[in-house]
Motif scaffolding. Structure first.
Motif, PDB file in Angstrom:
ATOM      1  N   SER A   1      10.536 -10.405   9.612  1.00  0.00           N
ATOM      2  CA  SER A   1      11.713 -10.664   9.013  1.00  0.00           C
ATOM      3  C   SER A   1      12.717  -9.365   9.594  1.00  0.00           C
ATOM      4  O   SER A   1      12.117  -8.275   9.469  1.00  0.00           O
ATOM      5  CB  SER A   1      11.648 -10.759   7.528  1.00  0.00           C
ATOM      6  OG  SER A   1      11.270  -9.657   7.183  1.00  0.00           O
ATOM      7  N   PRO A   2      14.187  -9.641   9.787  1.00  0.00           N
ATOM      8  CA  PRO A   2      15.102  -8.534   9.810  1.00  0.00           C
ATOM      9  C   PRO A   2      15.214  -8.029   8.611  1.00  0.00           C
ATOM     10  O   PRO A   2      16.213  -8.107   8.081  1.00  0.00           O
ATOM     11  CB  PRO A   2      16.209  -9.491  10.375  1.00  0.00           C
ATOM     12  CG  PRO A   2      16.101 -10.598   9.544  1.00  0.00           C
ATOM     13  CD  PRO A   2      14.634 -11.079   9.660  1.00  0.00           C
ATOM     14  N   ARG A   3      14.436  -6.765   8.452  1.00  0.00           N
ATOM     15  CA  ARG A   3      14.682  -6.032   7.268  1.00  0.00           C
ATOM     16  C   ARG A   3      16.067  -5.383   7.448  1.00  0.00           C
ATOM     17  O   ARG A   3      16.364  -4.663   8.356  1.00  0.00           O
ATOM     18  CB  ARG A   3      13.700  -5.069   6.960  1.00  0.00           C
ATOM     19  CG  ARG A   3      12.078  -5.827   7.040  1.00  0.00           C
ATOM     20  CD  ARG A   3      12.138  -6.826   5.779  1.00  0.00           C
ATOM     21  NE  ARG A   3      12.008  -6.232   4.627  1.00  0.00           N
ATOM     22  CZ  ARG A   3      11.902  -6.700   3.328  1.00  0.00           C
ATOM     23  NH1 ARG A   3      11.516  -7.901   3.479  1.00  0.00           N
ATOM     24  NH2 ARG A   3      12.024  -5.962   2.323  1.00  0.00           N
ATOM     25  N   LYS A   4      16.817  -5.124   6.435  1.00  0.00           N
ATOM     26  CA  LYS A   4      18.014  -4.472   6.520  1.00  0.00           C
ATOM     27  C   LYS A   4      17.775  -2.666   6.678  1.00  0.00           C
ATOM     28  O   LYS A   4      18.314  -2.014   7.454  1.00  0.00           O
ATOM     29  CB  LYS A   4      18.770  -4.476   5.141  1.00  0.00           C
ATOM     30  CG  LYS A   4      19.378  -5.994   5.216  1.00  0.00           C
ATOM     31  CD  LYS A   4      20.111  -6.211   3.737  1.00  0.00           C
ATOM     32  CE  LYS A   4      20.648  -7.768   3.600  1.00  0.00           C
ATOM     33  NZ  LYS A   4      21.301  -7.816   2.337  1.00  0.00           N
ATOM     34  N   PHE A   5      16.513  -2.360   6.091  1.00  0.00           N
ATOM     35  CA  PHE A   5      16.424  -0.773   6.198  1.00  0.00           C
ATOM     36  C   PHE A   5      16.230  -0.433   7.456  1.00  0.00           C
ATOM     37  O   PHE A   5      15.987   0.848   7.576  1.00  0.00           O
ATOM     38  CB  PHE A   5      15.581  -0.336   4.957  1.00  0.00           C
ATOM     39  CG  PHE A   5      14.216  -1.369   4.986  1.00  0.00           C
ATOM     40  CD1 PHE A   5      14.032  -1.976   3.392  1.00  0.00           C
ATOM     41  CD2 PHE A   5      13.255  -1.335   5.951  1.00  0.00           C
ATOM     42  CE1 PHE A   5      13.023  -2.759   3.436  1.00  0.00           C
ATOM     43  CE2 PHE A   5      12.150  -1.983   5.743  1.00  0.00           C
ATOM     44  CZ  PHE A   5      11.911  -2.675   4.575  1.00  0.00           C
ATOM     45  N   VAL A   6      15.688  -1.208   8.322  1.00  0.00           N
ATOM     46  CA  VAL A   6      15.635  -0.913   9.795  1.00  0.00           C
ATOM     47  C   VAL A   6      16.758  -1.331  10.778  1.00  0.00           C
ATOM     48  O   VAL A   6      16.553  -1.617  11.865  1.00  0.00           O
ATOM     49  CB  VAL A   6      14.106  -1.373  10.210  1.00  0.00           C
ATOM     50  CG1 VAL A   6      13.151  -0.376   9.671  1.00  0.00           C
ATOM     51  CG2 VAL A   6      13.777  -2.962   9.969  1.00  0.00           C
TER      52      VAL A   6
ATOM     53  N   LYS B   1      25.669 -12.488  22.369  1.00  0.00           N
ATOM     54  CA  LYS B   1      26.405 -12.785  21.041  1.00  0.00           C
ATOM     55  C   LYS B   1      25.606 -13.921  20.489  1.00  0.00           C
ATOM     56  O   LYS B   1      25.188 -14.996  21.130  1.00  0.00           O
ATOM     57  CB  LYS B   1      27.821 -13.307  21.574  1.00  0.00           C
ATOM     58  CG  LYS B   1      28.506 -13.636  20.555  1.00  0.00           C
ATOM     59  CD  LYS B   1      30.219 -13.888  20.890  1.00  0.00           C
ATOM     60  CE  LYS B   1      30.919 -14.331  19.717  1.00  0.00           C
ATOM     61  NZ  LYS B   1      32.397 -14.531  19.831  1.00  0.00           N
ATOM     62  N   GLY B   2      25.514 -13.884  19.283  1.00  0.00           N
ATOM     63  CA  GLY B   2      24.759 -14.736  18.210  1.00  0.00           C
ATOM     64  C   GLY B   2      23.403 -14.297  18.355  1.00  0.00           C
ATOM     65  O   GLY B   2      22.508 -15.073  17.534  1.00  0.00           O
ATOM     66  N   LYS B   3      22.749 -13.478  19.003  1.00  0.00           N
ATOM     67  CA  LYS B   3      21.436 -12.774  19.030  1.00  0.00           C
ATOM     68  C   LYS B   3      21.592 -11.224  18.322  1.00  0.00           C
ATOM     69  O   LYS B   3      21.673 -10.436  19.042  1.00  0.00           O
ATOM     70  CB  LYS B   3      21.023 -12.594  20.462  1.00  0.00           C
ATOM     71  CG  LYS B   3      20.724 -14.125  21.010  1.00  0.00           C
ATOM     72  CD  LYS B   3      19.931 -13.972  22.419  1.00  0.00           C
ATOM     73  CE  LYS B   3      20.140 -15.228  23.122  1.00  0.00           C
ATOM     74  NZ  LYS B   3      19.498 -15.263  24.619  1.00  0.00           N
ATOM     75  N   ASP B   4      21.303 -11.412  16.996  1.00  0.00           N
ATOM     76  CA  ASP B   4      21.618 -10.031  16.410  1.00  0.00           C
ATOM     77  C   ASP B   4      20.298  -9.447  16.022  1.00  0.00           C
ATOM     78  O   ASP B   4      20.527  -8.287  15.806  1.00  0.00           O
ATOM     79  CB  ASP B   4      22.243 -10.545  14.939  1.00  0.00           C
ATOM     80  CG  ASP B   4      23.655 -11.151  14.881  1.00  0.00           C
ATOM     81  OD1 ASP B   4      24.263 -11.106  16.169  1.00  0.00           O
ATOM     82  OD2 ASP B   4      24.069 -12.169  14.147  1.00  0.00           O
ATOM     83  N   TYR B   5      19.252  -9.717  16.112  1.00  0.00           N
ATOM     84  CA  TYR B   5      17.971  -9.061  15.815  1.00  0.00           C
ATOM     85  C   TYR B   5      17.195  -8.626  17.156  1.00  0.00           C
ATOM     86  O   TYR B   5      17.119  -9.432  18.230  1.00  0.00           O
ATOM     87  CB  TYR B   5      17.095  -9.883  14.766  1.00  0.00           C
ATOM     88  CG  TYR B   5      18.091 -10.470  13.967  1.00  0.00           C
ATOM     89  CD1 TYR B   5      18.571  -9.969  12.844  1.00  0.00           C
ATOM     90  CD2 TYR B   5      18.140 -12.133  13.907  1.00  0.00           C
ATOM     91  CE1 TYR B   5      19.262 -10.211  11.761  1.00  0.00           C
ATOM     92  CE2 TYR B   5      19.039 -12.501  12.898  1.00  0.00           C
ATOM     93  CZ  TYR B   5      19.554 -11.797  12.005  1.00  0.00           C
ATOM     94  OH  TYR B   5      20.120 -12.260  10.883  1.00  0.00           O
ATOM     95  N   LEU B   6      16.610  -7.569  17.139  1.00  0.00           N
ATOM     96  CA  LEU B   6      15.878  -6.877  18.163  1.00  0.00           C
ATOM     97  C   LEU B   6      14.159  -7.232  17.670  1.00  0.00           C
ATOM     98  O   LEU B   6      13.561  -6.966  16.829  1.00  0.00           O
ATOM     99  CB  LEU B   6      15.983  -5.606  18.350  1.00  0.00           C
ATOM    100  CG  LEU B   6      15.377  -4.698  19.684  1.00  0.00           C
ATOM    101  CD1 LEU B   6      15.976  -5.206  20.657  1.00  0.00           C
ATOM    102  CD2 LEU B   6      15.519  -3.279  19.423  1.00  0.00           C
ATOM    103  N   PHE B   7      13.604  -8.024  19.069  1.00  0.00           N
ATOM    104  CA  PHE B   7      12.066  -8.296  18.886  1.00  0.00           C
ATOM    105  C   PHE B   7      11.478  -7.557  20.029  1.00  0.00           C
ATOM    106  O   PHE B   7      11.799  -7.111  21.119  1.00  0.00           O
ATOM    107  CB  PHE B   7      12.136  -9.651  19.051  1.00  0.00           C
ATOM    108  CG  PHE B   7      10.749 -10.223  19.439  1.00  0.00           C
ATOM    109  CD1 PHE B   7       9.773 -10.325  18.385  1.00  0.00           C
ATOM    110  CD2 PHE B   7      10.078 -10.505  20.713  1.00  0.00           C
ATOM    111  CE1 PHE B   7       8.512 -10.889  18.428  1.00  0.00           C
ATOM    112  CE2 PHE B   7       9.055 -10.903  20.788  1.00  0.00           C
ATOM    113  CZ  PHE B   7       8.223 -11.053  19.810  1.00  0.00           C
TER     114      PHE B   7
END
Length: 772
Positions: A208-213, A126-132
């Motif tokens: 950057s967390p691009r919306k299209f991916v 929770k609070g970690k919304d992006y995949l690296f």
């Protein structure tokens, strides 16, 4: 005395009594008349290809029944047990659907999961919304397979994507870099040890967390390359050229390798761009495609209407064209063989094997093959010419039947709509089930939460009250970092439910799809059987034959429909299982296992085709006689086996004409769409839209027009199949006498050399009545 001989004796006795009673002739005249009658009966048997043979191997031929004149009216429900099982399974499917819709959220499928299978932004993340991704080079080495099997590098959920370039060998370690390590990493280890143990990344790029991916961290250098163009290698050299990039094993990663492997992500981004353009083209041309498809429906209807007049011409022209083609091919190959020099060589690549033939040898081989095909076709044509005429006549009669019952052309729209509904519903359930498996937050509210739980001996449905810690030691909520046995069990139970639910829903998908197809086939079979068994057409055809067939189908035979569709669903599930096993064995070297699996797949494919043919004919018999599925399947099978040559020829000739009609309609539609969307039609150029890819609407129109044509010709095919089985029954039940007249058309009677005595009697009296 055997039953067949006894029946024969009784028939002969009745014939003799009829002759003595009706004609009042002397015994010698009776004997002559009887001998003539027996010879005519023998000739009739010979002409009908032995349909009256009673060897017992393929059942006893049908006998005359004065009460039978088409689909019987007095029926009873068939296969009730299977109907009840079907209803129970539908209830189970409804239960699975409820749990999927209540607990699933398809929106979760758009979000990524880390290497532990936990959803980013939920539960522990929770609070970690992006995949690296730790190592993008490993992702790129997978090629396009990355979009199917995923990336084989550690993946973690992070609160934000990297805002700088980093390489652990050249850059000093900072606390900011540790946020991209796995949660719970060992703080006592050095940075090198953490990298070597895959607890922290060896490098990362500014992202950057691009919306299209969908919340994946995408390197900015790749995004800039796709947006601005240029060279990806040049951009990477300018951006990270001063970094000494290595992987977790301290192997150097060159800038060239990084650029090459990053390009795989560009494929995805370019595909998204193309998808957006395709959607835009569809939105701009949807009404034009609809108009073209309506025109294809009109063409299909017109084709079926005129088929009754051109079916024979089409078949015979095609047959003679086929003969001419192979005759010319044989002549030309042998002529070339004789006139060529044998020193030249010719290479043919077949499955990477190079065969070095001389040109004369090659033409000799093709000439022999062509001659063999020509000879086989000539033999088939000479011996099966009469049966081809029967097929053509049945096709014409199918057109007449459709012409008398035009609503049969509209009826397939409803089964097709039901099939689309089944597909849409199954996809919805499968999607919600899949998202249920991704939901990792076992939240407990203030009142209660329901879970599936297993006690010591059996499964029970427990209602867990507010303080679960008093029962299980700790609660399972999104803020809990520990994993108790209860929390682990909840997760496993949820995953098992997803797997079993998906398997069950797939089985129900096959069952429901085959059930809808069965409803359409039995309904049309009942309508066309009513047409055939009407002695004087159209006077004796029931008022609403299609509506009556639908009523009989749903009132009496839902169990039989469920039974036949269940058999096909089971075979389909077995084929899916074999495909799954085959996919698992792709990486193994067990050649024997692979061979056996291929054999099983081939056998079950053939079995499914045979069962579809058998169930279709079983539904026809159910529609006519009202028996249960097994009895109808047996009767249909025996009737077909007693006339196997006719069945084979009629089936193949019909399939050929259906295919020819589909190709004509689809080809005409595709050609019209091509000339319109490419601007080839001068007087319609003002309406031609400007598109990114004009091939998109052409492909869509071609595919949908094939579906439309298949719907129309499925009615035609069902008409021919039903009329053919009725024709075979007619031959066995009747003999053309006044008491037992044929119901078949005059064309069929002329082909078989038969006639109805009742017609001759009417003509003597000056009547012009005909049974067709």
């Amino acid at each position: 005395m055997p039953r067949s001989n006894k029946r024969k004796f009784e028939q002969e006795k009745a014939t003799e009594e009829k002759l003595l009673g009706d004609h009042k002739k002397d015994p010698s005249e009776v004997i002559k008349t009887k001998s003539r009658f027996q010879m005519e009966e023998k000739e009739s048997k010979d002409e009908s290809d032995g349909v009256f043979e009673t060897d017992g191997e393929h059942g006893t031929p049908l006998t005359y029944d004065p009460t039978f004149n088409g689909p019987i009216k007095k029926r009873s429900c068939t296969d009730i047990i299977c109907c009840l099982i079907f209803i129970i399974f539908i209830g189970g499917f409804a239960g699975v659907s409820y749990l999927a819709f209540a607990n699933g959220d398809p929106y979760l499928l758009l979000y990524p999961v880390d290497s532990n299978g936990e959803l980013c932004g939920y539960g522990n993340n929770k609070g970690k919304d992006y995949l690296f991704f730790f190592d993008l080079v490993q992702c790129g080495r997978m090629g396009v397979g990355i979009f199917v099997s995923g990336c084989p590098t550690p993946q973690v959920c992070v609160a934000s994507c990297p805002d700088t370039n980093y390489a652990y060998i050249t850059d000093a370690a900072t606390s900011a870099d540790l946020q991209f390590c796995k949660s719970g990493y060992d703080t006592t280890l050095s940075r090198t040890a953490l990298v070597e143990r895959d607890q922290c990344p060896a490098y990362f790029l500014k992202s950057s967390p691009r919306k299209f991916v969908i919340n994946r961290c995408v390197p900015e250098v790749l995004v800039n390359f796709l947006e601005d163009g240029g060279s990806l290698l040049t951009n990477i050299q300018a951006d990270v050229g001063n970094k000494n990039i290595t992987d977790s094993n301290s192997n150097d990663i060159s800038i060239e390798s990084l650029a090459q492997n990053l390009d795989i992500f560009g494929i995805f981004l370019k595909a998204k761009e193309y998808a957006e353009k395709i959607v835009a083209d569809i939105v701009a041309t949807w009404w034009m495609m609809l108009v073209i498809l309506i025109l294809s429906m009109i063409v299909s209807l017109t084709w079926i209407t005129i088929m009754r007049f051109i079916a024979g011409i089409m078949v015979w022209i095609t047959i003679f064209a086929f003969l001419g083609l192979f005759a010319f091919s044989t002549y030309w190959c042998f002529w070339t063989y004789v006139n060529l020099d044998g020193d030249e060589e010719f290479s043919i690549h077949i499955v990477s094997i190079v065969l070095h033939w001389s040109k004369p040898d090659m033409f000799l081989a093709f000439g022999i093959i062509s001659a063999v095909i020509l000879l086989i076709f000539l033999i088939i044509l000479l011996f099966l010419c009469q049966r081809i005429r029967i097929a053509v006549s049945l096709i014409k009669e199918g057109s007449r039947a459709i012409g008398k019952m035009m609503f049969t052309l509209i009826f397939p729209i409803f089964p097709f709509a039901l099939q689309l509904g089944v597909v849409a519903y199954w996809l919805s359930v499968a999607t919600f089930l899949a998202s249920t498996g991704r939901k990792q937050d076992f939240s407990v509210n203030e009142n209660n939460t329901d879970y599936w739980n297993q006690t010591a001996n059996d499964w029970n449905y427990l209602k867990i009250v507010a303080d679960t810690s008093s029962l299980f030691g700790e609660t399972c909520n999104e803020n809990t970092n520990t994993t108790s046995d209860f929390c682990t069990f909840l997760k496993n139970a949820e995953e098992n439910f997803v797997i079993y639910g998906q398997v069950f829903s797939l089985f129900m998908f096959f069952w429901l799809m085959n059930f809808v197809v069965a409803v359409g086939q039995m309904t049309l079979a009942g309508a066309f059987a009513s047409y055939y068994w009407a002695f004087e057409k159209p006077r004796d055809i029931p008022t609403f034959p299609l509506a009556a067939a639908i009523w009989r189908c749903f009132r009496y035979h839902l169990g039989s429909l469920a039974f036949g569709s269940l058999i096909l669903a089971i075979v389909a599930m077995i084929r899916v299982l074999l495909e799954y096993v085959d996919a698992k064995l792709k990486g193994t070297e067990n050649a024997v296992g692979k061979f056996l699996l291929k054999c099983l797949k081939c056998c079950f494919w053939c079995l499914e085709k045979c069962l579809k043919f058998l169930t279709k004919n079983a539904y026809i018999m159910v529609a006519i006689h009202g028996k249960n599925f097994c009895s109808s399947a047996k009767d249909a099978f025996m009737l077909i086996m007693r006339n196997i040559v006719r069945v084979a020829v009629v089936d193949k000739v019909t399939d050929f004409i259906m295919l020819l009609g589909k190709l004509v309609i689809v080809g005409a539609t595709a050609a019209g769409a091509y000339f319109f969307f490419s601007g080839g039609i001068e007087f319609l150029k003002d309406y031609t839209p400007t598109l990114n890819f004009y091939v998109v609407p052409i492909v869509i129109v071609t595919i949908v027009s094939y579906v439309v044509a298949s719907c129309f010709f499925s009615v035609y095919s069902m008409a021919v199949d039903t009329l053919f089985l009725c024709f075979l029954e007619d031959l066995e039940r009747n003999d053309g006498t006044t008491e037992k007249p044929f119901y078949m058309s005059k064309d069929l009677m002329n082909i078989l050399g038969k006639k109805n005595q009742v017609m001759a009697d009417k003509k003597k009296k000056g009547s012009h009545g005909e049974n067709f």
